[in-house]
Scaffold this motif. Sequence first.
Motif, PDB file in Angstrom:
ATOM      1  N   GLU A  77       0.835  -1.204   0.000  1.00  0.00           N
ATOM      2  CA  GLU A  77       0.000   0.000   0.000  1.00  0.00           C
ATOM      3  C   GLU A  77       0.871   1.258   0.000  1.00  0.00           C
ATOM      4  N   ASP A  78       1.933   1.214   0.803  1.00  0.00           N
ATOM      5  CA  ASP A  78       2.889   2.330   0.793  1.00  0.00           C
ATOM      6  C   ASP A  78       3.406   2.575  -0.608  1.00  0.00           C
ATOM      7  N   ALA A  79       3.811   1.468  -1.261  1.00  0.00           N
ATOM      8  CA  ALA A  79       4.417   1.583  -2.586  1.00  0.00           C
ATOM      9  C   ALA A  79       3.424   2.169  -3.575  1.00  0.00           C
ATOM     10  N   ILE A  80       2.159   1.699  -3.518  1.00  0.00           N
ATOM     11  CA  ILE A  80       1.166   2.177  -4.483  1.00  0.00           C
ATOM     12  C   ILE A  80       0.820   3.648  -4.200  1.00  0.00           C
ATOM     13  N   SER A  81       0.678   3.982  -2.933  1.00  0.00           N
ATOM     14  CA  SER A  81       0.347   5.369  -2.593  1.00  0.00           C
ATOM     15  C   SER A  81       1.454   6.337  -2.993  1.00  0.00           C
ATOM     16  N   ALA A  82       2.687   5.810  -3.080  1.00  0.00           N
ATOM     17  CA  ALA A  82       3.815   6.690  -3.385  1.00  0.00           C
ATOM     18  C   ALA A  82       3.864   7.079  -4.860  1.00  0.00           C
ATOM     19  N   VAL A  83       3.085   6.402  -5.707  1.00  0.00           N
ATOM     20  CA  VAL A  83       3.078   6.766  -7.132  1.00  0.00           C
ATOM     21  C   VAL A  83       2.506   8.180  -7.256  1.00  0.00           C
ATOM     22  N   PRO A  84       3.236   9.066  -7.970  1.00  0.00           N
ATOM     23  CA  PRO A  84       2.804  10.467  -8.019  1.00  0.00           C
ATOM     24  C   PRO A  84       1.404  10.625  -8.602  1.00  0.00           C
ATOM     25  N   GLN A  85       0.669  11.530  -8.042  1.00  0.00           N
ATOM     26  CA  GLN A  85      -0.704  11.792  -8.467  1.00  0.00           C
ATOM     27  C   GLN A  85      -0.746  12.200  -9.944  1.00  0.00           C
ATOM     28  N   SER A  86       0.340  12.846 -10.401  1.00  0.00           N
ATOM     29  CA  SER A  86       0.321  13.355 -11.782  1.00  0.00           C
ATOM     30  C   SER A  86       0.188  12.220 -12.796  1.00  0.00           C
ATOM     31  N   TYR A  87       0.748  11.033 -12.484  1.00  0.00           N
ATOM     32  CA  TYR A  87       0.603   9.892 -13.400  1.00  0.00           C
ATOM     33  C   TYR A  87      -0.869   9.559 -13.590  1.00  0.00           C
ATOM     34  N   ARG A  88      -1.549   9.466 -12.447  1.00  0.00           N
ATOM     35  CA  ARG A  88      -2.961   9.075 -12.492  1.00  0.00           C
ATOM     36  C   ARG A  88      -3.765  10.124 -13.256  1.00  0.00           C
TER      37      ARG A  88
END
Lengths: 299, 291, 292
Positions: B165-176
């Motif tokens: 969950e940490d790893a997924i949350s760390a993906v920058p919002q800009s990608y999404r």
Amino acid sequence: MKILNPDLKKTNTEQVHRNWTQTAAFLCLRLSLIVVFLILMVILYDITKKGIGVISWLFLTEAPRTGMTEGGIFPAIVGTFYVTLIATLVAVPLGIITAIYLNEYALQGRLNRLIRISLRNMAGVPSIVFGLFGVALFVQRMGFRPSLLAAGMTLGLLTLPVTVTAAEEALKAVPKSYREGGLALGATKWQMVKSLVLPPAVPGMLTGVILGLSRAAGETAPILFTGAAFFLPYLPDSPFSQFMALPYHLFILATQHHDISGVRPLAYGTAFVLLVLVFMLNLSAVLLRYRYRKQIKQF
Amino acid sequence: MHNFKENAIKYFFMANGMLSIIILLGIFYLLLSRSLPALQNVGLTNFFAPGYWNPTAYTTPQYSILNLIKGTFMVGAGSLIFAVPLGVACATYLAEVAGAREREVLKPIIEILAGIPSVVLGFFGLVVVAPVIAELFGLNSGINALNGSILVGIMALPTIVSLAEDAISAVPQSYRHASLALGATKWQTILRITLPAALSGIIAASMLGMGRAVGETMTVLMATGNALAKPSSFFDSVRTLSANIAIEMGEVPVGSVHYHSLFFVGFVLFMITFIINLLADVIFQRYREEI
Amino acid sequence: MTKSKLEKNPVLTESKGKLISLNALNESRQHEYTQKEIKTEKEVKVKVNDFSFYYSSKQALQNVNMDIAPNEVTALIGPSGCGKTTFLRTINRMNDLIPGTRLEGEVIVSGQNIYHPAVDVVELRRKVGLVFQQPNPFPKSIYENVAYGPKIHGKKKRTLLDEIVEESLQQAALWDEVKDRLKDSALSLSGGQQQRLCIARVLAVRPEIILMDEPTSALDPVATQRIEDLIRKLSSGYTIIIVTHNMQQAARISDFTAFFLLGELVECGKTAQIFTKPKDTRTEEYITGRFG
């Protein structure tokens, strides 16, 4: 909408398909959490259902009798209490001081990185290996023999990473402006830490302490050879006594007893008491953290 | 004057901080030094030679730990087969789909699971899961590698969920946002953008789960049967490195070759988990820096 | 300068493309400036020689040379990122807290180079106080906030502390508002009160210099006005260096103004002169609103 041209319509059916896929996928994800929830519930239900009937005042306050086929678990409760207490006395000061060092003094640099890597790796060291370490260091080299002290110190080192992590989190939650404000007034670093950083961090640190406690209370492997006893007719009277402990008692009733099926209810009762103990500790940590977070938000 | 005091405090703290390094080195040193007599007597190669672990044999004691290692990895890998998909799915849901409210309710489930003492899980495996397995597969006993895998999987699950969950949350919002702005659905974004971006973090999380599984003692001790024979399937009873120490350490004469051999088993176990954890750590930290 | 004098000053209005008219202000202060013209070393409170400052690889300040007069208000102005805050924080070495910084040149405070290895930073920060952009009272009572500084510097006697607290709060024009609730949490005060409390907290240590980093940027106009009055009042006893984003504010409250651009000190002089007859075209462009 009547004026859709054919192209847009096509997109529309595609969209329906895509939305359907998404709904199905999210359902699967949610299902996985439901599975985990069910696993948890089955475990808790089974142990509660078969364990709660065994619980009585006598079960909690009596020593085992007639070859541990009757009686209660009082010495195991007392032993777990003592050993956890010693573990706390070891882990809390060391953990908090380490956290202060990492978060307030050595903010960067090689030593800080090395300590962090060590802590993360320590958290991954198998508990049975900690048991061996405890045997080699505390039981033999330091000459504590198998005892409350040796087992408690082993457990204390085992829970050190948990305590450090939680204490650091609490320190990180203290706004930077307090530190700057203090230093700008000419406070020395320690004056600043002592009077401005630590007080607001105390509740958060307490959470970490309790989490460490609950971890220590439930561990078995590290105390197998460092002090836990199969059966003792008396309560430990000094840090150098051997002791009975709840998790080890459960292990014995479940696998080592000569009449395993006969003492199954006692095993369930022990498992239930252990679960309740650990959950109460965890719950108080969660509640404390919850209240504390709300408080921090107000600042 | 206060400079002296300040420095004294600082160095006191530093010495304390270094304790974790010292403990880790101390574990390494003590395990190795306690293993040395065994290595001299038995010889390193004999520990890894084909054969059995049977130090108390009357005529020719054997010290091969190959079956123990195999058992350890069977349980470790078996647990990951179901813990990783389940854990990553939970983590994805928690990080990407669930609302803040829902997360507040769901996260405690994972935390409670993490709080269950391993000896209680082992007990549960012994008395509840084993009979079910025996019934399902028509076996005499359900106390085997499969049982151990399931329970150790449950044990490793919280580690995998929270780190993934940490790893997924760390993906920058800009990608999404970029993906969503191109007309992708939320699920397409998760599957094609977010999860691939978090992949190395998820791998690291799984490895740390593996580290926990390999080192787990009480659960496997109670649920796998601890037979010394060479395991050939998940329906066989197996003994892991950790269980082997737990079983024999209490009864072995202090100072015997057998005693020192158990320290060597501990050393091997320590090194395996250390390497897994260190690798996972390196991957995770690198991932953090990249993101 | 007294409050009444300040009130006589016309409210300054800025119109784009024109220099701000400061004639009235000019006249009212002219005589003072001639008296307080900096002539000798002794009259320089802070002297900066060839000072450069770097954040890891980025240069933030470049060869700054500047003299700051005692018991005057000096305003540092310039567009965001020009280095004015960095410069302010070098004066009490708060930048030490940022890892990976590097500097060249010297900053001399009361005749002492503060970057000399023998200098005690803690001692320096007692002499040079700092008021932050965001009011940052400690999560303690109003009393404890003000008493914090004296306490850490070894003043333990209750009566003495009471005295210092009252005096500091009076100086910061906060006493009347809080005298009945000194035990209340400082966090219960309004933003403007909190900022005055932070100023009182600095005053309680009896500093020689007070640095202020955009102290009113988080406050409403009324609170801002009160802080500005306070700054004028304090300038009789303290050397005040203030970073401000607001040029009218600089014009209203400062005696000297320094204009920073891209890490360089472009121009420094009497406020009236900077705002009416800037020597450098870049200063003129900035204060007439052509950039920034």
